[in-house]
Design an enzyme around this catalytic site. Structure first.
Site, short mmCIF file in Angstrom:
data_model
loop_
_atom_site.label_atom_id
_atom_site.label_comp_id
_atom_site.label_asym_id
_atom_site.label_seq_id
_atom_site.Cartn_x
_atom_site.Cartn_y
_atom_site.Cartn_z
CG ASP A 45 -29.85 46.47 12.13
OD1 ASP A 45 -29.37 45.45 12.67
OD2 ASP A 45 -29.21 47.52 11.96
NE ARG A 51 -15.81 45.61 -7.99
CZ ARG A 51 -15.26 45.82 -9.18
NH1 ARG A 51 -14.03 46.29 -9.28
NH2 ARG A 51 -15.92 45.55 -10.27
#
Ligand SMILES: *Cc1c(COP(=O)(O)O)cnc(C)c1O
Length: 383
Positions: free
Chosen positions: A173, A48
């Site tokens: 972005d 993780r």
């Protein structure tokens, strides 16, 4: 070394144990530690927090974006969420593009707003509008350029100056143009974000995201959020994306060349009311497109004369072009943002930012341009 060399070789080495040329898929939750005192000596503890296959992709994207470090996520939206949650606290103010990916808009209006963050949607294509939106407590500026789906551009260098002066983090972005055509960090931005689902994978095979940071401080905050929120990319997705990245430049060049030909064809067609493609000299921000990017990409939109009804007839009947959400893959896709990707944006808001009801979005793929044009030609004749 040049981009083509780096996209193939950066971040990966043949497996030292077997000689396998491709980085293996490290399908393992946990990593055996040599001794208590040597905890994390090999760099990994639990998947993780970090995984060797994911780390290889992170190194490759870092190299291509010209950054310091990259973190990879389960989806592009997980990457957006990581950025917003890492750098904003209750009482802070966020300035974000008024035209952005539908999911980003939804996360801001329906989730982030519940946590005490003030949000201003600004026309980031106009630096003066951004300056006017900044407040004392503005801690982040989030831009998307070209923006989905209007193709509006934001001047990355100008916005980065505004953010720096306000001590706010500027995240761009960069999904639509990829580092092959546009490198936000070199233009002064702090973070460059991707939905790797799109061009980085390029084959409609995976969903994933990445954020590349320019400084240690930002990279550490993102790595902390990655393991804490549990939003890391899976090793299989990283492996597939690693292969996709190796052909990024040739896909971008070919898909953009196809897009240029299609945009020119559409612009000359009597049944087409308007076309928005940054590679057309008629595009309102053509000069900015040439200045801050080295290519125009493969996304565009157009409007058919006869409005929404004619546009829908075209989308339902066109051959070869697949009616689907998503973009950036080798398959050419056609989308109606108002009923598909941007249905959650309120009609007044859509109208205000230029997402008109008849807008037809194209994601141009790797097929032959003549075939793509022939299919549009037949459908336009019937629309
Ligand atoms: C698709 C997309 C996203 C979200 O990415 P997912 O991988 O679908 O979660 C964010 N920004 C842009 C510009 C996109 O096109």
């Amino acid at each position: 070394m040049g981009f083509n060399t780096r996209q193939v070789h950066a971040g990966v080495t043949p497996d030292p144990v077997t000689g396998a040329i491709l980085t293996p898929i490290y399908q393992s939750t946990t990593y055996v530690q040599p001794s208590v005192d040597e905890y994390m000596r090999k760099g990994f503890s639990y998947s993780r927090a970090g995984n060797p296959t994911v780390a290889a992709l992170e190194r490759k994207i870092t190299d291509l974006e010209g950054g310091l470090d990259t973190t990879c996520y389960s989806t592009g939206m997980a990457a957006v969420q990581a950025v917003l949650m890492s750098f904003l606290n209750a009482g802070d103010h966020l300035v974000i593009s008024d035209v952005a990916y539908g999911g980003t808009y939804r996360f801001c209006t329906q989730v982030l707003s519940r946590f005490g963050v003030d949000i201003s949607f600004a026309d980031t294509s106009n630096p003066d509008a951004v300056k006017a939106a900044m407040r004392e407590n503005t801690r982040m500026l989030f831009s998307e350029t070209p923006a989905n789906p209007t193709m509006k551009l934001s001047d990355i260098a100008a916005l980065s100056d505004i953010a720096r002066a306000a001590n706010a983090v500027h995240c761009v972005d960069n999904t639509f143009l990829t580092p092959y055509y546009q490198r936000p960090l070199e233009l002064g931005a702090d973070l460059s974000l991707h939905s790797t689902t799109k061009y980085m994978d390029g084959h409609n095979a995976t969903v994933g995201g990445s954020v590349t940071a320019a400084t240690e401080e930002h990279a550490e905050a993102l790595r902390f959020m990655l393991k804490t929120a549990g939003i890391i990319m899976s090793p299989q997705v990283a492996w597939i994306t690693l292969q996709g990245c190796k052909t990024l430049s040739i896909r971008m060049e070919r898909q953009s060349a196809n897009a240029q030909a299609i945009a020119e064809y559409l612009e000359a067609h009597p049944k087409v009311a308007q076309v928005a493609y940054p590679g057309l000299p008629s595009f309102s921000q053509y000069e900015l497109a040439c200045r801050q990017a080295t290519g125009f990409g493969a996304m565009m939109w157009f409007e058919v004369k006869g409005g929404v009804a004619a546009g829908k007839r075209l989308m339902d009947n066109v051959e070869l072009w697949t009616l689907a959400e998503n973009l950036g893959s080798v398959e050419s896709l056609i989308t109606h943002p108002v009923t598909m990707t941007h249905a959650d944006v309120e009609p007044e808001e859509r109208a205000r930012v230029g997402i008109i009801d008849g807008l037809v979005r194209l994601s141009v793929g790797l097929e032959d341009a003549e075939d793509l044009i022939a299919a549009l030609d037949t459908a336009l004749a019937a629309a």
